[in-house]
Design an enzyme around this catalytic site. Structure first.
Site, PDB file in Angstrom:
ATOM      1  N   GLY A   1      20.752  34.495 -76.128  1.00 24.68           N
ATOM      2  CA  GLY A   1      20.471  35.637 -75.255  1.00 24.68           C
ATOM      3  C   GLY A   1      21.673  36.575 -75.213  1.00 24.68           C
TER       4      GLY A   1
ATOM      5  CG  ASN B   1      22.167  35.256 -63.900  1.00 19.42           C
ATOM      6  OD1 ASN B   1      22.029  36.484 -63.915  1.00 19.42           O
ATOM      7  ND2 ASN B   1      23.348  34.687 -63.868  1.00 19.42           N
TER       8      ASN B   1
ATOM      9  CD  GLN C   1      17.799  32.837 -65.519  1.00 18.13           C
ATOM     10  OE1 GLN C   1      16.895  32.057 -65.201  1.00 18.13           O
ATOM     11  NE2 GLN C   1      18.992  32.408 -65.902  1.00 18.13           N
TER      12      GLN C   1
ATOM     13  CB  SER D   1      18.078  32.813 -74.003  1.00 18.82           C
ATOM     14  OG  SER D   1      18.801  31.666 -74.360  1.00 18.82           O
ATOM     15  CB  ALA D   2      15.146  29.065 -77.301  1.00 16.70           C
ATOM     16  CG  HIS D   3      19.467  27.786 -73.174  1.00 18.18           C
ATOM     17  ND1 HIS D   3      20.042  27.460 -71.973  1.00 18.18           N
ATOM     18  CD2 HIS D   3      20.065  28.928 -73.578  1.00 18.18           C
ATOM     19  CE1 HIS D   3      20.966  28.368 -71.669  1.00 18.18           C
ATOM     20  NE2 HIS D   3      20.998  29.279 -72.626  1.00 18.18           N
TER      21      HIS D   3
ATOM     22  CB  THR E   1      21.182  31.312 -93.613  1.00 19.86           C
ATOM     23  OG1 THR E   1      21.748  31.853 -94.805  1.00 19.86           O
ATOM     24  CG2 THR E   1      20.037  30.379 -93.963  1.00 19.86           C
TER      25      THR E   1
ATOM     26  CB  CYS F   1      34.991  27.283 -61.273  1.00 15.17           C
ATOM     27  SG  CYS F   1      36.227  26.464 -60.290  1.00 15.17           S
TER      28      CYS F   1
HETATM   29  N1  PLP Z   1      21.328  36.855 -69.454  1.00 15.54           N
HETATM   30  C1  PLP Z   1      20.971  36.133 -68.382  1.00 15.54           C
HETATM   31  C2  PLP Z   1      20.293  36.798 -67.228  1.00 15.54           C
HETATM   32  C3  PLP Z   1      21.211  34.752 -68.351  1.00 15.54           C
HETATM   33  O1  PLP Z   1      20.861  34.038 -67.266  1.00 15.54           O
HETATM   34  C4  PLP Z   1      21.845  34.143 -69.458  1.00 15.54           C
HETATM   35  C5  PLP Z   1      22.187  32.714 -69.443  1.00 15.54           C
HETATM   36  O2  PLP Z   1      22.577  32.162 -68.438  1.00 15.54           O
HETATM   37  C6  PLP Z   1      22.179  34.957 -70.565  1.00 15.54           C
HETATM   38  C7  PLP Z   1      21.906  36.301 -70.522  1.00 15.54           C
HETATM   39  C8  PLP Z   1      22.831  34.377 -71.774  1.00 15.54           C
HETATM   40  O3  PLP Z   1      21.928  33.641 -72.577  1.00 15.54           O
HETATM   41  P1  PLP Z   1      22.494  32.575 -73.606  1.00 15.54           P
HETATM   42  O4  PLP Z   1      22.928  31.385 -72.813  1.00 15.54           O
HETATM   43  O5  PLP Z   1      21.338  32.258 -74.522  1.00 15.54           O
HETATM   44  O6  PLP Z   1      23.615  33.205 -74.348  1.00 15.54           O
END
Ligand code: PLP
Length: 397
Positions: free
Chosen positions: A74, A154, A182, A202-204, A240, A328
């Site tokens: 992301g 987030n 998000q 973002s996939a995760h 790639t 932190c």
């Molecule tokens: N943008 C937002 C709003 C997010 O919450 C996050 C991840 O916490 C990101 C961007 C970044 O994504 P990535 O962890 O895939 O780099």
């Protein structure tokens, strides 16, 4: 460290990889490991996986497959949108508009562009975290090349009026990007109805693996390539492809599209219980973010008088994974810029706690959290009430 199973309430940080997603990606590590740019059958098998994934991601956004560019995260998609637009449009503009509550992936990229001579406007938000669309309209000048406003935050879960902001940008002829990391897979998105030109995901955050994301690029929008090298992704992102990761993102997107409604209902029910019960059971607790326009999975609070990290660590010991709202840095907890932007005093912002639920959470887990959380806060408050101040401590040697 032993693998203790915690009750996981930190889905905005990352989500567990779904078993179906792992199953979909494994063949692309074990047998279909070809290079999608190769012309032989081994390469074509890998390419088929990438293109199927592109269709799934496109469908989730109501976009065309050709409008999806896979990225490494992301963060990379955000960098690509801002830096790519700034370079592509530098002859016509030098001004970017964003908000005070964006993720670091936007704020630090904007700061980088400022160091190169661009001007950036950081729009304020109200006390619930909302950007005013009229403020976007007022900030646009004939030198504005891009507006970037996140879909949902987030830390506090507030959902921005994206379609309205997009309509203003469209009317003014300015590119509109949204960081939807998000929300993709959690809220319905239609990039055309919402007037979005560029969107990061973002996939995760949708039960896929880490290290893979995508940028939606509306047909006809040309960004300067951000990673230089080969001609992959139709010349829009060299290197790639992470084939297994992309296949996993595709499967996560497909499942999210099918199950979004029931997942959102499940998350909202748990979230509402958490918000209402904790506000009732924890004295002085403050809900941060918007009361209703918030991500289905997100409950965020400030606990006056305490550090969010202290609550997080105690809950961790009790078997719960949550997050504090502050980053932190070298042992010193700085209050989150997002919470300060809501107008919260720094001391209050230091007491931020974020609880984000997911598909695996159960009512029984929430019951336990609701019993333990007030106890933890009570204990920490008792301790801080009896802790000697620094001067008292010195006086006693
Ligand atoms: N943008 C937002 C709003 C997010 O919450 C996050 C991840 O916490 C990101 C961007 C970044 O994504 P990535 O962890 O895939 O780099």
């Amino acid at each position: 460290m032993s693998e203790v199973q915690q009750a996981y309430f930190d889905h905005a940080a990352t989500t567990p990889t779904r078993p179906e997603v792992v199953a979909a990606m494994l063949p692309y590590l074990e047998h279909r490991w070809g290079n999608p740019s190769s012309l032989h059958v081994t390469g074509i098998r890998a390419l088929e996986g990438v293109e199927r994934a592109r269709q799934h991601v496109a469908r989730l956004l109501q976009a065309a497959p050709e409008e999806i560019v896979f990225t490494g995260s992301g963060t990379e998609a955000d960098n690509h949108a801002l830096i790519g637009a700034a370079h592509a449009l530098r002859s016509t503009g030098d001004h970017i508009i964003t908000s005070a509550v964006e993720h670091h992936a936007i704020h630090y990229t904007a700061a980088h562009l400022e160091s190169l001579g661009l001007r950036v406007t950081y729009l304020p938000v109200d006390e619930t975290g909302l950007v005013d669309p009229d403020a976007v309209r007022a900030a646009i000048t004939d030198r504005t090349l891009l507006v970037s406003i996140m879909h949902a935050n987030n830390e506090i879960g507030t959902i921005q009026p994206i379609a309205e902001i997009g309509a203003i940008c469209r009317q003014k002829g300015v590119l509109f990007h949204t960081d939807a990391v998000q929300t993709v897979g959690h809220l319905p998105i239609d990039v055309h109805h919402m007037n979005i030109d560029l969107l990061s995901l973002s996939a995760h955050k949708l039960y896929g693996p880490k290290g893979v994301g995508a940028l939606f690029l509306r047909e006809g929008v040309n960004l300067t390539s951000y990673i230089h090298g080969g001609g992959q992704e139709s010349g829009r992102r060299a290197s790639t492809e992470n084939v297994a990761g992309i296949v996993a993102l595709g499967e996560a997107a497909r499942l999210a599209g099918e199950e979004m409604e029931q997942e959102a209902a499940h998350a909202t029910a748990l979230r509402e219980r958490i918000i209402h019960d904790l506000l009732r059971r924890v004295p002085d607790l403050i809900l941060t973010g918007h009361p209703t326009r918030r991500l289905p999975n997100s409950a965020s609070f400030c606990v006056p008088g305490l550090e969010g990290e202290a609550i997080l660590l105690d809950l961790d010991e009790e078997g719960f994974a949550v997050s504090s709202g502050s980053a932190c840095t070298s042992g010193v907890s700085e209050p989150s810029p997002t919470l300060l932007a809501l107008g919260l005093p720094p001391d209050m912002a230091r007491g931020a706690i974020r609880i984000t639920v997911g598909r695996g959470n159960t009512g029984a887990e929430v019951d336990r959290l609701l019993a333990v959380f007030p106890r933890v806060v009570h204990r920490l408050r008792e301790m801080s009430a009896h802790r000697p101040t620094l001067t008292e401590g010195l006086a006693h040697g």
